[in-house]
Design a protein around this motif. Sequence first.
Motif, PDB file in Angstrom:
ATOM      1  N   GLN A   1      -6.351  -3.559   9.438  1.00 27.03           N
ATOM      2  CA  GLN A   1      -6.698  -2.161   9.167  1.00 27.03           C
ATOM      3  C   GLN A   1      -7.841  -1.713  10.082  1.00 27.03           C
ATOM      4  O   GLN A   1      -8.610  -2.534  10.580  1.00 27.03           O
ATOM      5  CB  GLN A   1      -7.105  -2.009   7.697  1.00 27.03           C
ATOM      6  CG  GLN A   1      -5.998  -2.371   6.727  1.00 27.03           C
ATOM      7  CD  GLN A   1      -6.419  -2.164   5.283  1.00 27.03           C
ATOM      8  OE1 GLN A   1      -7.214  -1.289   4.973  1.00 27.03           O
ATOM      9  NE2 GLN A   1      -5.868  -2.971   4.392  1.00 27.03           N
TER      10      GLN A   1
ATOM     11  N   HIS B   1       0.857  -1.181   0.000  1.00 28.28           N
ATOM     12  CA  HIS B   1       0.000   0.000   0.000  1.00 28.28           C
ATOM     13  C   HIS B   1       0.898   1.237   0.000  1.00 28.28           C
ATOM     14  O   HIS B   1       1.892   1.274   0.727  1.00 28.28           O
ATOM     15  CB  HIS B   1      -0.909  -0.024   1.240  1.00 28.28           C
ATOM     16  CG  HIS B   1      -1.958   1.022   1.221  1.00 28.28           C
ATOM     17  ND1 HIS B   1      -1.709   2.341   1.522  1.00 28.28           N
ATOM     18  CD2 HIS B   1      -3.278   0.952   0.929  1.00 28.28           C
ATOM     19  CE1 HIS B   1      -2.824   3.033   1.435  1.00 28.28           C
ATOM     20  NE2 HIS B   1      -3.798   2.216   1.066  1.00 28.28           N
ATOM     21  N   PRO B   2       0.569   2.254  -0.802  1.00 26.66           N
ATOM     22  CA  PRO B   2       1.464   3.413  -0.915  1.00 26.66           C
ATOM     23  C   PRO B   2       1.668   4.192   0.397  1.00 26.66           C
ATOM     24  O   PRO B   2       2.739   4.737   0.615  1.00 26.66           O
ATOM     25  CB  PRO B   2       0.810   4.290  -1.983  1.00 26.66           C
ATOM     26  CG  PRO B   2      -0.548   3.733  -2.212  1.00 26.66           C
ATOM     27  CD  PRO B   2      -0.580   2.337  -1.690  1.00 26.66           C
ATOM     28  N   ARG B   3       0.667   4.228   1.259  1.00 25.10           N
ATOM     29  CA  ARG B   3       0.817   4.976   2.522  1.00 25.10           C
ATOM     30  C   ARG B   3       1.068   4.076   3.715  1.00 25.10           C
ATOM     31  O   ARG B   3       1.534   4.545   4.744  1.00 25.10           O
ATOM     32  CB  ARG B   3      -0.423   5.834   2.770  1.00 25.10           C
ATOM     33  CG  ARG B   3      -0.540   6.992   1.786  1.00 25.10           C
ATOM     34  CD  ARG B   3      -1.677   7.900   2.118  1.00 25.10           C
ATOM     35  NE  ARG B   3      -2.895   7.093   2.287  1.00 25.10           N
ATOM     36  CZ  ARG B   3      -4.037   7.553   2.743  1.00 25.10           C
ATOM     37  NH1 ARG B   3      -4.145   8.793   3.097  1.00 25.10           N
ATOM     38  NH2 ARG B   3      -5.082   6.766   2.842  1.00 25.10           N
ATOM     39  N   PHE B   4       0.722   2.804   3.585  1.00 26.10           N
ATOM     40  CA  PHE B   4       0.862   1.867   4.697  1.00 26.10           C
ATOM     41  C   PHE B   4       1.612   0.630   4.194  1.00 26.10           C
ATOM     42  O   PHE B   4       0.999  -0.383   3.849  1.00 26.10           O
ATOM     43  CB  PHE B   4      -0.517   1.486   5.261  1.00 26.10           C
ATOM     44  CG  PHE B   4      -1.326   2.684   5.679  1.00 26.10           C
ATOM     45  CD1 PHE B   4      -1.076   3.306   6.895  1.00 26.10           C
ATOM     46  CD2 PHE B   4      -2.313   3.206   4.853  1.00 26.10           C
ATOM     47  CE1 PHE B   4      -1.805   4.414   7.290  1.00 26.10           C
ATOM     48  CE2 PHE B   4      -3.049   4.319   5.239  1.00 26.10           C
ATOM     49  CZ  PHE B   4      -2.786   4.934   6.461  1.00 26.10           C
TER      50      PHE B   4
ATOM     51  N   LYS C   1     -11.575   8.240   7.923  1.00 25.66           N
ATOM     52  CA  LYS C   1     -11.988   9.108   6.810  1.00 25.66           C
ATOM     53  C   LYS C   1     -13.490   9.362   6.811  1.00 25.66           C
ATOM     54  O   LYS C   1     -13.963  10.176   6.021  1.00 25.66           O
ATOM     55  CB  LYS C   1     -11.595   8.474   5.480  1.00 25.66           C
ATOM     56  CG  LYS C   1     -10.114   8.355   5.271  1.00 25.66           C
ATOM     57  CD  LYS C   1      -9.697   7.985   3.849  1.00 25.66           C
ATOM     58  CE  LYS C   1     -10.329   6.783   3.262  1.00 25.66           C
ATOM     59  NZ  LYS C   1      -9.815   6.359   1.965  1.00 25.66           N
TER      60      LYS C   1
END
Length: 163
Positions: free
Chosen positions: A151, A76-79, A125
Amino acid sequence: GARVGDDEIPLATRLRCCPPSCGSFIATNSDWDGVITVALSEDDAQRYAAMSIWQQLDEVASASRIVVDRPRGSRHPRFPQWVYPLDYGYLAGTASGDGEGIDVWIGSGDPHHVSAIVSTYDPGKRDAEVKVVVGATTSEVHLIAEFYGPQPQSLVVTIRDRA
Protein backbone atom coordinates in the motif's frame (compact mmCIF):
# COMPACT_ATOMS: atom_id res chain seq x y z
CA GLY A 1 -15.73 7.62 36.65
CA ALA A 2 -15.81 10.80 34.62
CA ARG A 3 -18.89 12.98 34.97
CA VAL A 4 -20.60 15.79 33.08
CA GLY A 5 -23.15 17.37 35.36
CA ASP A 6 -25.07 14.42 36.77
CA ASP A 7 -24.32 12.10 33.82
CA GLU A 8 -21.70 9.34 34.02
CA ILE A 9 -19.49 9.15 30.90
CA PRO A 10 -18.27 5.57 30.30
CA LEU A 11 -14.54 5.20 29.70
CA ALA A 12 -15.23 3.79 26.23
CA THR A 13 -16.63 7.15 25.05
CA ARG A 14 -13.47 9.11 25.84
CA LEU A 15 -11.75 10.44 22.76
CA ARG A 16 -8.42 11.83 23.89
CA CYS A 17 -6.97 13.47 26.95
CA CYS A 18 -4.80 16.43 27.55
CA PRO A 19 -1.91 15.83 29.98
CA PRO A 20 -3.43 13.66 32.73
CA SER A 21 -2.63 16.26 35.37
CA CYS A 22 -5.07 18.75 33.78
CA GLY A 23 -8.05 16.71 35.00
CA SER A 24 -10.05 16.92 31.76
CA PHE A 25 -10.88 14.64 28.87
CA ILE A 26 -12.40 15.55 25.56
CA ALA A 27 -15.21 13.07 25.12
CA THR A 28 -18.06 12.25 22.79
CA ASN A 29 -21.60 11.28 23.63
CA SER A 30 -23.42 8.87 21.30
CA ASP A 31 -26.56 11.03 21.41
CA TRP A 32 -24.71 14.20 20.46
CA ASP A 33 -22.20 14.78 17.66
CA GLY A 34 -20.34 17.57 19.44
CA VAL A 35 -17.44 17.51 21.86
CA ILE A 36 -17.74 18.05 25.59
CA THR A 37 -15.15 18.53 28.29
CA VAL A 38 -15.36 16.04 31.13
CA ALA A 39 -14.02 16.90 34.56
CA LEU A 40 -12.31 14.03 36.36
CA SER A 41 -12.26 13.56 40.06
CA GLU A 42 -8.91 14.10 41.74
CA ASP A 43 -8.65 10.32 42.30
CA ASP A 44 -9.34 9.52 38.62
CA ALA A 45 -6.87 12.15 37.43
CA GLN A 46 -4.17 10.64 39.66
CA ARG A 47 -5.07 7.09 38.58
CA TYR A 48 -4.78 7.93 34.86
CA ALA A 49 -1.59 9.91 35.42
CA ALA A 50 -0.04 6.79 36.96
CA MET A 51 -1.10 4.51 34.07
CA SER A 52 0.99 3.81 30.98
CA ILE A 53 -0.56 4.16 27.53
CA TRP A 54 -0.66 0.34 27.43
CA GLN A 55 -2.67 0.17 30.65
CA GLN A 56 -5.05 2.88 29.41
CA LEU A 57 -5.54 1.05 26.09
CA ASP A 58 -6.05 -2.28 27.90
CA GLU A 59 -8.77 -0.60 29.93
CA VAL A 60 -10.60 0.82 26.90
CA ALA A 61 -10.24 -2.50 25.02
CA SER A 62 -11.71 -4.34 28.01
CA ALA A 63 -14.58 -1.88 28.35
CA SER A 64 -15.46 -1.86 24.62
CA ARG A 65 -17.25 -4.31 22.38
CA ILE A 66 -15.06 -5.31 19.41
CA VAL A 67 -16.93 -5.12 16.11
CA VAL A 68 -15.31 -7.10 13.30
CA ASP A 69 -16.31 -5.58 9.97
CA ARG A 70 -13.49 -7.14 7.91
CA PRO A 71 -12.92 -10.79 8.87
CA ARG A 72 -9.61 -12.58 8.38
CA GLY A 73 -9.29 -13.59 4.70
CA SER A 74 -11.70 -10.94 3.41
CA ARG A 75 -10.69 -8.44 0.75
CA HIS A 76 -10.50 -4.68 1.18
CA PRO A 77 -13.75 -3.19 -0.19
CA ARG A 78 -12.02 -0.75 -2.58
CA PHE A 79 -8.75 -2.60 -3.17
CA PRO A 80 -9.55 -6.32 -3.60
CA GLN A 81 -5.87 -7.23 -4.00
CA TRP A 82 -5.40 -6.50 -0.28
CA VAL A 83 -6.52 -9.45 1.87
CA TYR A 84 -6.88 -9.03 5.64
CA PRO A 85 -4.52 -11.45 7.44
CA LEU A 86 -6.39 -11.06 10.76
CA ASP A 87 -9.83 -9.89 11.83
CA TYR A 88 -10.10 -6.09 11.60
CA GLY A 89 -12.73 -3.78 13.00
CA TYR A 90 -13.25 -1.13 15.64
CA LEU A 91 -13.93 -0.61 19.33
CA ALA A 92 -17.62 0.29 19.67
CA GLY A 93 -18.36 3.39 21.71
CA THR A 94 -14.97 4.99 21.03
CA ALA A 95 -13.85 7.70 18.63
CA SER A 96 -10.66 8.21 16.69
CA GLY A 97 -9.30 11.05 14.59
CA ASP A 98 -11.60 10.20 11.67
CA GLY A 99 -14.67 10.35 13.91
CA GLU A 100 -15.25 6.60 13.71
CA GLY A 101 -14.49 4.01 16.37
CA ILE A 102 -10.86 3.23 17.20
CA ASP A 103 -9.59 0.80 14.56
CA VAL A 104 -8.49 -2.57 15.92
CA TRP A 105 -6.65 -5.61 14.60
CA ILE A 106 -7.59 -8.79 16.48
CA GLY A 107 -5.06 -11.58 17.00
CA SER A 108 -5.53 -15.09 18.34
CA GLY A 109 -4.96 -14.23 22.02
CA ASP A 110 -6.68 -12.21 24.74
CA PRO A 111 -8.75 -9.43 23.10
CA HIS A 112 -8.43 -7.32 26.26
CA HIS A 113 -4.64 -7.19 26.03
CA VAL A 114 -3.17 -4.58 23.69
CA SER A 115 -0.14 -6.07 21.91
CA ALA A 116 0.90 -3.22 19.63
CA ILE A 117 -0.03 0.11 18.12
CA VAL A 118 0.04 0.63 14.35
CA SER A 119 0.40 4.24 13.16
CA THR A 120 -0.20 4.92 9.47
CA TYR A 121 0.04 7.90 7.17
CA ASP A 122 -1.77 7.88 3.82
CA PRO A 123 -0.30 10.54 1.49
CA GLY A 124 -3.24 10.23 -0.91
CA LYS A 125 -5.77 11.14 1.77
CA ARG A 126 -3.28 13.26 3.76
CA ASP A 127 -4.51 11.27 6.74
CA ALA A 128 -2.78 9.79 9.79
CA GLU A 129 -4.42 7.06 11.86
CA VAL A 130 -3.66 4.88 14.86
CA LYS A 131 -4.85 1.29 15.03
CA VAL A 132 -4.78 -0.78 18.22
CA VAL A 133 -3.69 -4.41 17.99
CA VAL A 134 -5.20 -6.75 20.58
CA GLY A 135 -4.31 -10.32 21.48
CA ALA A 136 -1.66 -10.66 18.78
CA THR A 137 1.53 -12.66 18.77
CA THR A 138 4.70 -11.11 17.36
CA SER A 139 4.17 -13.19 14.20
CA GLU A 140 0.65 -11.81 13.83
CA VAL A 141 1.94 -8.24 14.24
CA HIS A 142 4.40 -8.97 11.41
CA LEU A 143 1.47 -10.16 9.24
CA ILE A 144 -0.23 -6.82 9.86
CA ALA A 145 2.92 -4.94 8.79
CA GLU A 146 3.12 -7.09 5.64
CA PHE A 147 -0.53 -6.22 4.85
CA TYR A 148 0.50 -2.56 4.53
CA GLY A 149 3.62 -3.39 2.46
CA PRO A 150 2.09 -3.00 -1.04
CA GLN A 151 0.00 0.00 0.00
CA PRO A 152 1.08 3.63 -0.41
CA GLN A 153 0.73 4.19 3.35
CA SER A 154 3.74 4.73 5.60
CA LEU A 155 3.73 2.59 8.71
CA VAL A 156 5.20 2.60 12.21
CA VAL A 157 4.51 -0.36 14.52
CA THR A 158 5.12 -0.11 18.26
CA ILE A 159 5.17 -3.55 19.86
CA ARG A 160 4.47 -3.78 23.57
CA ASP A 161 7.32 -5.15 25.68
CA ARG A 162 6.24 -8.58 26.84
CA ALA A 163 8.29 -8.39 30.05
